[in-house]
Structures are given as C-alpha cells and as structure tokens.
Design a protein around this motif. Structure first.
Motif, PDB file in Angstrom:
ATOM      1  N   LYS A   1      31.378  43.020  13.904  1.00  0.00           N
ATOM      2  CA  LYS A   1      31.404  42.385  12.594  1.00  0.00           C
ATOM      3  C   LYS A   1      32.179  43.293  11.652  1.00  0.00           C
ATOM      4  O   LYS A   1      32.035  44.516  11.691  1.00  0.00           O
ATOM      5  N   GLN A   2      33.014  42.694  10.813  1.00  0.00           N
ATOM      6  CA  GLN A   2      33.748  43.523   9.847  1.00  0.00           C
ATOM      7  C   GLN A   2      32.870  43.872   8.663  1.00  0.00           C
ATOM      8  O   GLN A   2      32.848  44.993   8.196  1.00  0.00           O
ATOM      9  N   ALA A   3      32.139  42.859   8.190  1.00  0.00           N
ATOM     10  CA  ALA A   3      31.308  43.091   7.006  1.00  0.00           C
ATOM     11  C   ALA A   3      29.966  43.655   7.444  1.00  0.00           C
ATOM     12  O   ALA A   3      29.252  43.033   8.204  1.00  0.00           O
ATOM     13  N   ILE A   4      29.658  44.848   6.986  1.00  0.00           N
ATOM     14  CA  ILE A   4      28.381  45.438   7.385  1.00  0.00           C
ATOM     15  C   ILE A   4      27.709  46.109   6.206  1.00  0.00           C
ATOM     16  O   ILE A   4      28.320  46.356   5.171  1.00  0.00           O
ATOM     17  N   PHE A   5      26.440  46.415   6.416  1.00  0.00           N
ATOM     18  CA  PHE A   5      25.693  47.137   5.383  1.00  0.00           C
ATOM     19  C   PHE A   5      25.689  48.613   5.706  1.00  0.00           C
ATOM     20  O   PHE A   5      25.847  49.020   6.853  1.00  0.00           O
TER      21      PHE A   5
ATOM     22  N   TYR B   1      19.433  41.554  13.931  1.00  0.00           N
ATOM     23  CA  TYR B   1      20.046  41.731  12.605  1.00  0.00           C
ATOM     24  C   TYR B   1      20.532  43.174  12.426  1.00  0.00           C
ATOM     25  O   TYR B   1      21.659  43.424  12.006  1.00  0.00           O
TER      26      TYR B   1
ATOM     27  N   ARG C   1      26.746  39.732  -1.552  1.00  0.00           N
ATOM     28  CA  ARG C   1      26.959  41.077  -2.082  1.00  0.00           C
ATOM     29  C   ARG C   1      27.365  40.990  -3.549  1.00  0.00           C
ATOM     30  O   ARG C   1      26.877  41.755  -4.382  1.00  0.00           O
TER      31      ARG C   1
ATOM     32  N   LEU D   1      14.197  48.314  11.433  1.00  0.00           N
ATOM     33  CA  LEU D   1      14.305  46.945  11.931  1.00  0.00           C
ATOM     34  C   LEU D   1      14.217  46.872  13.458  1.00  0.00           C
ATOM     35  O   LEU D   1      13.651  45.930  14.011  1.00  0.00           O
TER      36      LEU D   1
ATOM     37  N   ASP E   1      31.729  35.921   7.730  1.00  0.00           N
ATOM     38  CA  ASP E   1      31.537  37.117   6.911  1.00  0.00           C
ATOM     39  C   ASP E   1      31.520  36.802   5.418  1.00  0.00           C
ATOM     40  O   ASP E   1      30.966  37.552   4.629  1.00  0.00           O
TER      41      ASP E   1
ATOM     42  N   LEU F   1      28.248  36.954   3.603  1.00  0.00           N
ATOM     43  CA  LEU F   1      27.756  38.278   3.266  1.00  0.00           C
ATOM     44  C   LEU F   1      28.438  38.790   2.002  1.00  0.00           C
ATOM     45  O   LEU F   1      27.781  39.298   1.093  1.00  0.00           O
ATOM     46  N   GLU F   2      29.767  38.588   1.964  1.00  0.00           N
ATOM     47  CA  GLU F   2      30.507  39.021   0.775  1.00  0.00           C
ATOM     48  C   GLU F   2      29.934  38.341  -0.464  1.00  0.00           C
ATOM     49  O   GLU F   2      29.688  38.984  -1.491  1.00  0.00           O
TER      50      GLU F   2
ATOM     51  N   TYR G   1      24.498  43.818  11.926  1.00  0.00           N
ATOM     52  CA  TYR G   1      24.954  44.050  10.549  1.00  0.00           C
ATOM     53  C   TYR G   1      24.940  45.506  10.100  1.00  0.00           C
ATOM     54  O   TYR G   1      25.199  45.791   8.952  1.00  0.00           O
TER      55      TYR G   1
ATOM     56  N   PHE H   1      19.689  39.483   1.605  1.00  0.00           N
ATOM     57  CA  PHE H   1      20.657  38.685   2.345  1.00  0.00           C
ATOM     58  C   PHE H   1      20.000  38.071   3.581  1.00  0.00           C
ATOM     59  O   PHE H   1      20.153  36.894   3.888  1.00  0.00           O
TER      60      PHE H   1
ATOM     61  N   GLY I   1      20.769  42.983  -1.686  1.00  0.00           N
ATOM     62  CA  GLY I   1      20.737  44.058  -0.687  1.00  0.00           C
ATOM     63  C   GLY I   1      20.582  43.452   0.696  1.00  0.00           C
ATOM     64  O   GLY I   1      20.513  42.231   0.837  1.00  0.00           O
ATOM     65  N   PRO I   2      20.519  44.309   1.718  1.00  0.00           N
ATOM     66  CA  PRO I   2      20.425  43.822   3.098  1.00  0.00           C
ATOM     67  C   PRO I   2      19.196  42.930   3.334  1.00  0.00           C
ATOM     68  O   PRO I   2      19.292  41.936   4.042  1.00  0.00           O
ATOM     69  N   LEU I   3      18.062  43.287   2.736  1.00  0.00           N
ATOM     70  CA  LEU I   3      16.859  42.493   2.992  1.00  0.00           C
ATOM     71  C   LEU I   3      16.939  41.134   2.316  1.00  0.00           C
ATOM     72  O   LEU I   3      16.546  40.122   2.893  1.00  0.00           O
TER      73      LEU I   3
ATOM     74  N   LEU J   1      17.009  51.894   7.220  1.00  0.00           N
ATOM     75  CA  LEU J   1      16.630  50.490   7.415  1.00  0.00           C
ATOM     76  C   LEU J   1      16.881  49.971   8.837  1.00  0.00           C
ATOM     77  O   LEU J   1      15.978  49.389   9.439  1.00  0.00           O
TER      78      LEU J   1
END
Lengths: 293, 438, 282
Positions: free
Chosen positions: A3-7, C101, C179, A16, C172, C175-176, C105, C188, C184-186, A12
């Motif tokens: 994936k390009q978009a990541i956190f 997840y 954002r 998980l 993607d 996600l953008e 991610y 989303f 935040g990640p949770l 965390l």
C-alpha cells in the motif's frame, strides 16, 4: 503488493496484531512445539517417567506395517471420496448451469448438506445401513447382498466413503457452478457454430476450462478427507472392523487415547503437519496460477 | 471459571438437597465416576449417607462421562496438578494406574497410614485378587464388579425345544437348532468380544492368557493366548459365523439390544446387563454360567471380574487421606454392600454381604443374580484366574478385536489371527514396560 | 445463449431431482425415525412414513434428555454449541480484522515475520496437534470452559488473509480523504474501513459459524462435564450408550436439531454463504 498510503505509529500496529499473535503462539506454535518434543520422548500416561529416546518413536512407526497401511488407506479414501463426490457434483452443476426454470430452487436444495456436521453425517448413514435395523440394509439383504459392515472391512470402508462424499457434494457443486458461470458464453457459442454436439462441447471446451477449478477442488477434497472424516469414522465404525477404516488422523487420536502411547501419537502429528504443509504449498503454487484464468 | 464452578456447586447443592449443616472445617473429598441412570443415584445416595453420618468430611461425587472419558479426565487432571481424591477406573485401566507409582496411593497403604482398621480377609478373594499385588496387598478398592454370564431367552428355547446348554458343544448345538427354528440371523452372540472369548475363556479353563500370572507378577509379561484351546474356540466361531449360527455383535456392548429384542436367544455378556434386560425384555429370561469345554482338565475353574474399582490418587495431604480411608471403611459395611448389590446389580465385595443376601433369600426368585458370584467363587483362583494386569489394555483389546474380526471375516485363519494378536500385543506390552515406573 | 432442446431440458430436471433426492434421503429418514416408536426401529420394522411420536420425542429430547448416556437435555447442548460457534466466529473475525489492518496499513519492524507466523497456521487443523493442545488447555485450567472450547479454534489465519486481500483493494484516496479530515488510524478504521468490510464480515461469519457449530473432536476431548457438552458430542455419546437399546428416536431428533441452525443459516443467507465460501477458499 504494497500500500502506498500508510500510517506512522510506533506502538499501535503491535497492539493490533498482539491478540492474534498471542493466540496463535499459545494455541498453535506452543502445542506444535510440544508435539515435536513429545515425539522424542517415551512417557507413561501420567507423565511421571520420561525417557528421551531420540528418533525411536519415528523408527517404530516406520517399522510398523500398520502405519503404512494407514497412510495408503488415507490416500485411497481421500481419492475415492474426492473422485466420487466431484463427478456427481460436476454432473449436477452442469445441469444446474443450464437456463432452467427454478434453477435457484435447485441450488438451494443442493447446497445445504454443507452445513451438516461430520458426526451427524455418520449417525445418519449408520442408521440407514445398520446391519440389524437400517432401512437400506434391509433392502440389500432382501436382494441377497450379505451386508455386514461390522465384519466386512470393504463394506465398512465403502460406508465411510459414501457418507463423506455425500457431505462434500454441495461444496463441490458450488465451486463448479461458479467455475461454469465464469466460462465466457461466446466460447461455447463459437463451438456450437462449428457444429460440435453438446456432449462434445463439454469435453472439448468446458472441461479444459474447468480444469483449474477441478484441480483446486481435488486438493481441498483431499485435505477434507484427511481431517474432517474423523467425525464420520468415529461415529460410524471407530476404525473397525479390523483396522479397515483407521485413517492417519484417527490413528493419532486412538494411539494417544488414555495416555496410551503419546510419543507415537506425537510423532504421527509431526508427520501429519509436514504432509499438510506440503499440500498447502501445492495449493498455493496453484492459486497463483488460478488467477491467470 | 470461578463463576462456572460456583454455578456447578449450586446446581449440585440443589440436586443433592442440602444435607445436615456441615461443621466449620469440613474437608472436601472429590470422587470422579462414570455411573449413569440408576447407578448414578446409588453413588449420590452413598455420598449423602456418608456426609450425613459424620461432620468432618464431605464426599463430592462428579460424573465424568463413560469409563474412558473418566480416566482421560483423571490423567489430564493429574498432569495439570488437580487430580480428584478418588477416581473410578474400569478394570482394563488397572495396569496403567498401578504402574503410575506416585500418581496413586495404594489402598492398603492408605488404610495403614490413616490408622483405619483394615482386614483384607473380609473381602471375596475372587474380586479383590484382580486389584491386589501378588503378595495380596490391595491396590484399589473394588466398587462395581460384574462377570461374564450367558443370558438365555427361555421362551425361545422352549419353542425350539432346546435345553439350557452347559458346555460349549451343547451351546453350539442349541444355537444351530435355534438358528434353524426362527432365528436365521443369530443363533447366539455376545458383547465384549475379547473379554468373553479370550480373557474369560482362558481363566474359566485355567489356561494362561499371559505369562507371569497374566501380568500380576510383573510388567515383563508375554501374551500366550494363541494356544490350542483359544484357537479351537475361535475356529468354531468362524465356522458358525458363516451361516449366522453365531453372529458377531461388535467390540463393545452395542449389540445387547439384539438379546432384549429377541433376535439372539443366547447372548454372552456382563452380569450387569441385568437392569436393562429386566426393563426391556418382553420374555422370560435367565442367566447361567459361561459354557466350558468338558475335555479340558479342571474346567470350569473360576471366572474373572469386569467393572471398575476406586483408585485413590497420590499427592494429597494426610488429613484428606484420613477422610478417604473413613469413606472406604464406610463402603465396606455389610448392610451397605447388600444395598449396593441389590440396587445396582453389581456384586457385593465382602463375604459377609454375600452371606447376608443369601440368608435374606435374595436369590430365591432371582437365581440369575447369584450366577456371577457362583462363577467367581467356583474354585480357589489360580495363577491363570486371579485377574489380568496388562498395560495399555484398552488399546490391546482393540488390537485383539481387530484380529478376531479378520478371522471372522475369513481374511485370516483363527491361528494366524491369534498369532498376530499375540505378536502385536507383545510389542505394545514392551512399549508399556519401558514407560512403567519401576 | 446456446440452444437447449426440450428433451435435454427434461433430462436436466430429472437429474437434478435425483441429486436432490440423494442429498435429502438420509435426512428424511432421520426425521421419520424421530417420530416413531423405538421398539419398531430396534426390530428393524421402521416404516417410511412419519409416525405419531413427533411432539413427545422432541419434547423429551429438548427438555429432558436421554435416560442413559448423556443425561443432559439437548436444549442445553444446543446452547453450548451456539456459544462456542458464536465465540469462534466473532473472535476470529475480531482478531483477524485488526491484525490484517496493522499488516496492511502500517510499516513496522518485524512486519513480515509476524505476517508469516500467522500465515503458516492457515491449513493445519487442530486435529493434528490434538493432544499437545489438550495439555496446554489443561495447564491453563481451561478444560470444561467456553474459553477452552473456542480459543484453540480461533488460532488460524484464514480470516486474516481474506481481510488482507480485501484491504489491498480499498482505494488509497479514502485514506487520504480521512487524513484531510484529521482522522487518526483508529478513526479511519472505525469510520471508513469497518463499514466497507461489512459484507465480507457477514460472509465470513456465516462460514465460521457453521465451522464452529460443527466442531467435534476438540469438544469431545476437553469437555468432561455434562453441562458443557456440545450437541455433536452428545450425539456420539447417545449412540455409544451402555443401555441395551440406543434410543434411536431421540438420537435422530437430536441429529435433526443439530442440523437445523447451520442449515437454516446456509439457506437463509445463501448469497453471503456462497460468497464467504468462495472468497475464503481462494
């Protein structure tokens, strides 16, 4: 595959994956490791005396003709179950794939055995074919068949294969149906214009196009026959008569029963795990291929 | 977990009904068993009576499934460090329990340590012999014992004009006649194929099943049941199986319905089958001693027992063992033994209880209830008829059954099958010998 | 469409009905047997038409239980099976979706090793490591508990793989966008990803529920108490009774009851079921 978009986060992701990782480690890797360790030991039932015996348990196993018989038997069962169930399911799927009235109803009526548990399947079939009270057994005897699966190993094996194949029909039917529906109609129409009769069309066009599905199902069915038949065997024959229905999984279970021979049982577990990993490997190689229809 | 246990405890209290309020420091004694139906009621009553009779200890019985399940649970619990105090183990588990020095506390020692009065002579030797060392030290406490008897459908025999057979040749002839007169699918049959046709047959004719007094004198025992008697017997069964004069009914007792439904007029199985016969048979029946071969010198000898005994598990504090010892003394009481005998159909284990039941005329109108006792006490037990102590007996029986099935199916001769059964069994015994705690 | 002549069509109908008969016959017999008198069955005189004992048998089965072997009403067993099936289905979905997840991610040290550790468990059923697993559950004091029934069966990667594949297909841009909203990640995960996964979760739930409900060997080994028996174990105990007569009508009624919930799920949620099956096995 990334994936390009990541956190971005330090802790965390670990939080998980932690639950699954913990469960897998405690209930999968730890027992697997225990099985490996146990397979090098000789122990009494209560675990009071333990001797380290290196590969003795394995050597004993491979010296034991009964073990080889069980291996051969397991593969024979698996094959017989897979082939009988697949051919019947394919026939039904080809019929159900036709533009018929009520095809949805047919589908519903054919898929539900998937949901029946193996021990229940065993009970249903033993009840129909029980030598002294079964309905079918009565008719068999009436036409002169000496039906006695309590003593006749081949009959008992047939019984297991029939029951196991019966349970698999719906699963195979569904996949065949999906496979058939994925075949472009234009290909079939082209063959029809070329004047190929329906039977011929099936063997020259449909069947080759289905071959990935068939191969996939063959592997799944064999794995199923390896493991899920346990419940059927345990409720129907308990491995008898003689050892004519003892499969590898059943042997793992019965050899370890009452702490009888845990070392050998563990060694068999290890061998089984290796077998399954190989089978999985084959399936994955194949799944890679399956994408390129 | 705690909640579950609490729930179970409450449920237990409800089923049992609150007994007399216990004293402050009451010591619990866990008793795991495999009894269902009416026999379960007997167990609960025994525990209640004991709990009501004194205030220091409380026996808590728990049903754990069938015999194999109970033993499995016990072994697992021991490995996990929370074994019960008392565990009911079927007779085939005896060697496994005995080999586990440290996992169990032998009864004779328990009694001595606890200072309970204990005289092994008051028990019937034919019953306690099975659970004692060769020196006569009692290892476990016989609880529910039975023996093999021949159940007979009197109405059918009368119809076919057949006398009740006493010897095997007579039995075969009777079965043939019954087969030809209305029983084409089964002249005679039996449950527990190895128990009846190998274990009991050998003891009843005073021939060894295995060396070293059938394993009682040591784990280095070797199987010897491929002798002429057993081979001859199996050959006969194979021959009669062909036309269903004899019809195999499975390894365990799943075929017993064939007697109560009237299909098989002669049926060899446990004396404990009595309760079911009484409840379900719609004909006159009786139970007679097992047949014997008259040409074998000294036959009939005496039969051996089946059923189960109570093992005391090891590693508990002395104070708790005191309670267990008191409970075993309580169980040995004559009147209580008579009660168990009458309520469950299992055999009394003390001489006094047997005498008392006789004196009360208990066997007058139910002579078949005495049959197993007459068999067991027929003669003073010998090396070959005290009992069996073979390791992994459950699996051994499976292997023997497999081979017998091969013979009955015509895949092997009787001799080949028994030779193979002996050979395979010996391999398993050597394996067991390696693991047994010396 | 390729042409179908009339005669061929009849043949197809006929074959399908034969198939349906083959599939349904054993179950029909079970139902018939559950409405008849045991004595008739035991003597091999069962008829092929329903008898008059329907209410009596089912009442006894659900609320009273057999007289001999299981000593537990089937209603209670069904409850145990239900709890186990739900725990397995929900548990597996819950732990799988969050670990998938994380793996998709996030980038973090040991990401791939962790993925592989989970992935290897894909095909090894609990049966092959049955005794060691039993010992571990015993050591953890989980025998005769719902946790012990469910946890070892949750330890497998099928669902993780499925979610991973699905997350890969999520654009993607989503996600953008979240954002930009400052999530935040949770957030989303909760607001965007979960709603998108609904169908997948439902499909998976159907499959896992059936899988859980039909478990046999594992509950057989680790439940020793009456009140913890599952229905599959109950059936096996009923047919290996020490009673002279197996109570066949009750056994068959139990078999019918054991089939009802999973079959109901399959028929009612057919679309989801087919989807779940085809997706998970890919």
């Amino acid at each position: 595959m990334q994936k390009q978009a990541i956190f971005q986060s330090k802790l965390l992701p670990y939080a998980l994956v932690a639950p699954q990782l913990a469960i897998v480690l405690i209930f999968f890797y730890w027992p697997a490791l225990q099985a490996v360790i146990q397979s090098f030991l000789l122990q009494d039932a209560f675990g009071l005396s333990t001797t380290f015996v290196w590969f003795d348990n394995y050597v004993e196993l491979f010296r034991d003709p009964a073990y080889f018989e069980a291996i051969v038997r397991t593969f024979v069962f698996s094959f017989a179950i897979a082939v009988s169930s697949l051919s019947f399911a394919l026939l039904l799927a080809v019929m159900a794939d036709k533009p018929l009235r009520g095809s949805m109803l047919y589908r519903t009526l054919l898929i539900w055995p998937y949901a029946v548990a193996p021990p229940v399947v065993g009970v249903l079939w033993i009840f129909m074919l029980h030598p002294s009270l079964g309905i079918i057994a009565r008719y068999l005897r009436a036409i002169g068949v000496d039906w006695n699966p309590l003593l006749d190993g081949d009959q008992a094996a047939t019984l297991i294969i029939l029951a196991a194949a019966w349970k698999q029909i719906s699963y195979n039917f569904l996949f065949f149906l999906a496979g058939l529906q994925a075949i472009p109609k234009s290909v079939l129409e082209a063959a029809a214009i070329d004047g190929a009769r329906p039977m011929r069309r099936f063997w020259t066009v449909t069947f080759p196009l289905l071959s990935p599905t068939i191969f996939f199902l063959l592997v799944v069915n064999i794995v199923y026959a390896f493991f899920d038949t346990f419940g059927i065997i345990d409720t129907m024959t308990r491995g008898g008569p003689g050892t004519s229905t003892v499969t590898l999984v059943y042997k793992v279970y019965s050899d370890g029963l009452l702490g009888g021979n845990l070392g050998s049982s563990a060694a068999q577990s290890v061998i089984l795990m290796i077998m399954v990993i190989v089978l999985t490997g084959i399936q994955f190689r194949f799944v890679e291929r399956k994408v390129t229809y | 977990m705690a909640l579950r246990q609490f729930g179970a405890a409450t449920a237990f209290a409800l089923t049992v009904g609150m007994t007399a309020s216990p004293a402050l420091a009451v010591t619990e004694i866990q008793w795991w068993h495999a009894m269902t139906g009416a026999n379960n009621d007997v167990i609960v009553k025994l525990a209640n009576d004991f709990n009501a009779a004194q205030s220091d200890y409380k026996v808590v019985p728990t049903y754990k499934g069938n015999y194999a399940d109970t033993m499995n649970a016990g072994i697992a619990a021991f490995r996990a460090g929370n074994a019960p105090h008392i565990m009911q183990v079927f007779e085939v588990g005896t060697a496994t329990m005995m080999a586990a020095t440290g996992a169990v506390k032998p009864v004779y020692k328990l009694m001595a340590d606890a200072g309970e009065k204990f005289d092994p002579k008051i028990y019937l030797p034919a019953i306690t012999g099975y659970y004692s060392t060769s020196k006569g030290e009692m290892l476990s406490f016989p609880f529910n014992s039975s023996s093999t008897v021949m159940w007979v459908n009197l109405d059918e025999l009368k119809k076919a004009n057949v006398e009740i057979p006493k010897t095997w040749p007579e039995t075969f002839a009777a079965a043939k006649k019954l087969h030809d007169n209305g029983h084409p699918t089964c002249g005679f049959s039996g449950s527990w194929v190895t128990w009846v046709n190998l274990e009991q047959l050998s003891a009843w004719h005073n021939v060894p099943l295995a060396s070293k007094a059938n394993g009682l004198d040591g784990f280095d025992t070797k199987l010897e049941f491929n002798g002429p008697l057993q081979v001859k017997h199996l050959e006969k069964l194979v021959e009669l199986q062909k036309d269903k004069t004899y019809d195999y009914a499975g390894r365990t007792n799943t075929g017993e319905g064939r007697f109560t439904s009237g299909e098989c007029p002669i049926y060899l199985t446990s004396s404990a089958f009595f309760g079911n016969v009484k409840a379900q048979a719609k004909f006159n029946f009786t139970a007679v001693p097992m047949p014997y071969y008259p040409d074998v010198k000294g036959a009939p000898q005496n039969s051996i027992i089946g059923g189960a005994s109570l093992w005391v598990m090891g590693g508990k504090p002395a104070e708790e063992y005191k309670g267990v010892a008191k409970f075993l003394t309580f169980l040995s009481d004559t009147d209580r033994q008579v009660y168990i005998h009458k309520a469950s159909g299992y055999l009394p284990i003390t001489k006094a209880a047997y005498e008392k039941a006789k004196a009360e005329g208990f066997y007058k109108d139910q002579p078949y209830l005495e049959t197993p006792l007459l068999e067991l006490t027929n003669k003073e037990p010998t090396e070959n008829s005290r009992g069996l102590r073979l390791g992994n007996m459950v699996q051994l029986r499976d292997v023997w059954s497999e081979e017998i099935e091969q013979a009955l199916a015509g895949k092997k001769t009787a001799k080949q099958a028994l030779d193979a059964a002996v050979e395979r069994g010996n391999t398993m015994l050597r394996q067991f010998e390696k693991t047994a705690v010396k | 469409m390729v042409e179908e002549e009339g005669f061929r069509r009849y043949v197809a109908h006929f074959i399908l009905w034969i198939g349906i008969a083959v599939v349904a016959f054993p179950v029909y017999i079970a139902f018939i047997a559950s409405t008849q008198d045991n004595a008739l069955i035991a003597n091999g005189q069962m008829s092929l038409l329903p008898g008059g004992h329907f209410f009596e048998t089912y009442y006894q089965t659900i609320f009273v239980g057999t007289s001999g072997s299981t000593r537990e009403p089937v209603g209670n067993m069904m409850l145990n099976s239900l709890v186990m099936a739900l725990l397995i289905a929900v548990g597996k979905i819950a732990i799988s979706i969050i670990s998938a997840y994380a793996i998709v991610y996030f980038r973090f040290p040991f990401r791939m090793p962790i993925f592989w550790i989970i992935f290897i468990t894909l095909m090894l059923p609990v049966e092959v490591r049955i005794y060691p697993t039993y010992k571990i559950v015993a050591d953890l004091h989980m025998l005769d508990s719902y946790a012990g029934l469910a946890l070892p069966l949750i330890a497998s990667a099928t669902a993780t793989l499925l979610f991973r594949q699905f997350f890969m297909t999520v654009p993607d841009e989503l996600l953008e966008a979240s954002r930009i909203d400052g999530a935040g990640p949770l957030r989303f995960f909760w607001d965007t990803l979960l709603p998108l996964s609904r169908t997948n979760m439902a499909a998976l739930f159907v499959i896992l529920f059936i899988l859980g409900w039909n478990q046999y060997l594992w509950p057989l080994l680790i439940t020793t108490r009456d009140d913890m028996q599952t229905i599959q174990v109950g059936i096996r105990k009923m047919i290996t009774t020490t009673d002279a007569l197996t109570e066949w009508p009750i056994v068959m009624a139990t078999a019918v009851l054991a089939m009802l919930p999973p079959v109901f799920v399959v028929v009612v949620m057919q679309k989801l079921f087919v989807r779940g099956l085809v997706e998970t096995e890919k």
